[in-house]
Design a protein around this motif. Structure first.
Motif, short mmCIF file in Angstrom:
data_model
loop_
_atom_site.label_atom_id
_atom_site.label_comp_id
_atom_site.label_asym_id
_atom_site.label_seq_id
_atom_site.Cartn_x
_atom_site.Cartn_y
_atom_site.Cartn_z
N VAL A 16 -53.53 -49.23 53.89
CA VAL A 16 -52.02 -49.29 53.97
C VAL A 16 -51.09 -50.48 53.43
CG1 VAL A 16 -49.95 -49.23 55.60
CG2 VAL A 16 -51.84 -48.17 56.30
N LEU A 17 -51.71 -51.61 53.78
CA LEU A 17 -51.83 -52.80 52.77
C LEU A 17 -51.69 -52.88 51.08
CD1 LEU A 17 -54.35 -55.77 53.89
CD2 LEU A 17 -51.71 -55.33 54.27
N SER A 18 -52.06 -51.81 51.01
CA SER A 18 -52.18 -50.98 49.38
C SER A 18 -51.15 -50.40 48.74
CB SER A 18 -53.76 -50.12 48.77
OG SER A 18 -53.45 -48.92 49.57
N LEU A 19 -49.64 -50.28 49.34
CA LEU A 19 -48.55 -49.87 49.34
C LEU A 19 -47.68 -50.99 48.61
CD1 LEU A 19 -47.86 -47.26 52.37
CD2 LEU A 19 -48.79 -46.55 50.24
N ILE A 20 -48.30 -52.45 49.49
CA ILE A 20 -47.37 -52.92 48.19
C ILE A 20 -48.14 -53.99 46.78
CG2 ILE A 20 -47.41 -55.88 48.53
CD1 ILE A 20 -47.67 -55.15 51.27
N PRO A 21 -47.57 -53.35 45.66
CA PRO A 21 -47.91 -54.01 44.29
C PRO A 21 -48.71 -54.87 44.13
CG PRO A 21 -45.60 -52.83 44.06
CD PRO A 21 -45.37 -52.96 45.62
N GLY A 22 -49.80 -54.83 43.24
CA GLY A 22 -50.12 -56.59 43.05
C GLY A 22 -52.23 -56.03 44.17
N THR A 23 -51.86 -55.77 45.59
CA THR A 23 -52.64 -55.74 46.19
C THR A 23 -53.70 -55.02 46.04
OG1 THR A 23 -51.06 -56.07 48.20
CG2 THR A 23 -53.18 -55.04 48.54
N ILE A 81 -52.57 -44.40 55.97
CA ILE A 81 -51.81 -44.51 54.41
C ILE A 81 -50.64 -43.45 54.22
CG2 ILE A 81 -53.33 -43.43 52.83
CD1 ILE A 81 -52.01 -45.81 51.32
N VAL A 82 -50.95 -41.86 54.84
CA VAL A 82 -50.30 -40.97 54.66
C VAL A 82 -49.01 -40.71 55.59
CG1 VAL A 82 -50.04 -38.04 55.15
CG2 VAL A 82 -52.75 -39.29 54.53
N VAL A 83 -49.19 -40.89 56.99
CA VAL A 83 -48.07 -41.61 57.70
C VAL A 83 -46.66 -42.62 57.48
CG1 VAL A 83 -47.86 -41.62 60.18
CG2 VAL A 83 -49.92 -40.60 59.90
N VAL A 84 -48.14 -43.58 56.85
CA VAL A 84 -47.09 -44.99 56.37
C VAL A 84 -46.21 -44.53 55.09
CG1 VAL A 84 -46.97 -47.58 55.57
CG2 VAL A 84 -48.42 -46.59 57.89
N GLY A 85 -47.13 -44.27 53.96
CA GLY A 85 -46.53 -43.65 52.77
C GLY A 85 -44.90 -42.48 52.63
N LEU A 86 -45.29 -41.78 53.53
CA LEU A 86 -44.74 -40.89 53.82
C LEU A 86 -43.04 -41.66 53.81
CD1 LEU A 86 -46.34 -37.77 55.03
CD2 LEU A 86 -45.30 -38.17 53.09
N LEU A 87 -43.35 -42.06 55.27
CA LEU A 87 -42.25 -43.25 56.00
C LEU A 87 -41.16 -44.54 55.30
CD1 LEU A 87 -43.45 -43.66 59.49
CD2 LEU A 87 -41.87 -41.86 58.74
N TRP A 88 -42.00 -44.72 54.79
CA TRP A 88 -41.88 -46.27 54.37
C TRP A 88 -42.08 -45.90 52.65
CZ3 TRP A 88 -44.34 -47.15 58.76
CH2 TRP A 88 -42.72 -47.12 60.41
N GLY A 137 -65.06 -39.04 58.48
CA GLY A 137 -64.93 -40.87 58.72
C GLY A 137 -63.26 -41.05 57.61
N LEU A 138 -63.44 -39.90 56.16
CA LEU A 138 -62.59 -39.52 54.99
C LEU A 138 -61.11 -39.00 55.34
CD1 LEU A 138 -64.71 -38.79 52.28
CD2 LEU A 138 -64.09 -40.65 53.08
N ILE A 139 -61.67 -38.42 56.80
CA ILE A 139 -59.97 -37.92 57.41
C ILE A 139 -59.35 -39.15 58.05
CG2 ILE A 139 -58.88 -36.03 59.22
CD1 ILE A 139 -61.67 -34.40 58.15
N LEU A 140 -59.93 -39.20 59.17
CA LEU A 140 -59.88 -40.74 59.91
C LEU A 140 -59.12 -41.61 59.05
CD1 LEU A 140 -62.69 -40.42 62.63
CD2 LEU A 140 -60.83 -39.78 62.45
N ALA A 141 -59.70 -42.21 58.41
CA ALA A 141 -59.62 -43.56 57.05
C ALA A 141 -58.14 -43.06 56.47
CB ALA A 141 -60.51 -43.24 56.89
N SER A 142 -57.69 -41.71 56.12
CA SER A 142 -56.35 -40.94 55.48
C SER A 142 -55.05 -40.94 56.04
CB SER A 142 -57.58 -40.14 54.46
OG SER A 142 -57.87 -39.90 53.86
#
Length: 274
Positions: free
Chosen positions: A159-166, A96-103, A88-93
């Protein structure tokens, strides 16, 4: 060695340790604390903020070592509860890894500012209030009960946590509650989910920014922040688990909204705290 800079590093470490696992945005508080204290140069401060988050996450590993080890070995041995949590932890990670690396870098450049932090705090506060007033039936009372489907959805919400303040913790805890997790299981899953995300992002950022921290004094400042964030986060983790066993998150919702409004007031009136 600049003793005042070390003192500021201690303050930053305390802010990180206290806010990392609360649904109030650690990054937002660190950005504001950095500006308030005129902490280091902008480039070094940005690296410092990422680095000391690893101190806080080390506190999770220390506090939950046996359960985390069970999750890691369960993937190999097939022990049901350990395997369920580990996979579950692997799937949940993954999201954000994909989106974080791209954007991730683009988001950092565009949204690491006071207005973005304020809006993230306010919107998140109202979401917490809505979730607390519209509770979902609990189907995962313990973290080991979380299904793979729930884990994937929590990962997407993270993934929303990439936005500061979220707030990464806010997104994953409140998102988990919306999906049927108890406050305790949502909180602990949020703790665990931060390990691959924060350590991965921290190590990558340190490697990419290794030219910024060039002297031994620079690394000493980072080391102080790491140690202080570890100790303060360890105390916070224990207090938060006891808190959520009896109380809701409404106080954090109000704190977010009031903090966000105060920030906007200062931004749009031209007043300054520093």
């Amino acid at each position: 060695m600049d003793l005042l800079l070390l003192l500021k590093a201690v303050v930053m470490g305390i802010v990180e340790g206290i806010t990392e696992f609360l649904p109030i945005s650690s990054t937002g508080h660190l950005i504001l604390a950095s500006e308030l204290m005129d902490f280091w140069t902008k480039e070094k401060s940005a690296v410092f903020v990422i680095a000391i988050q690893m101190g806080a996450i080390a506190a999770v590993i220390y506090e939950y070592w046996s359960r985390l080890w069970g999750a890691a070995t369960g993937i190999v041995t097939g022990e049901p509860q350990g395997r369920r949590l580990g996979v579950g932890l692997i799937l949940a990670s993954i999201p954000i890894v994909v989106v974080g690396l791209l954007w991730g870098q683009a988001v950092k450049e565009l949204l690491f500012n006071d207005i973005a932090v304020a809006m993230g705090l306010i919107v998140g506060g109202f979401i917490i209030i809505w979730v607390e007033k519209n509770p979902t039936k609990i189907n995962a009372p313990e973290v080991e009960n979380i299904s793979f489907k729930q884990a994937v959805y929590i990962g997407l919400i993270q993934v929303l946590s990439l936005i500061p303040g979220t707030s990464r913790s806010g997104a994953t805890i409140i998102g988990g509650m919306m999906l049927g997790l108890s406050r305790k299981s949502a909180t602990e899953f949020s703790f665990f989910l931060g390990i691959p995300v924060i350590i991965g992002a921290g190590l990558l950022d340190l490697w990419q920014s290794r030219h910024i921290l060039q002297s031994g004094d620079d690394w000493s400042v980072v080391a102080v922040g790491l140690i202080v964030s570890f100790v303060s986060a360890l105390l916070l983790i224990r207090a938060l688990v006891a808190y959520v066993a009896k109380r809701d998150f409404m106080i954090f919702a109000y704190y977010r909204i009031i903090s966000g409004l105060i920030i906007l007031l200062f931004v749009f009136t031209g007043w300054t705290l520093w």
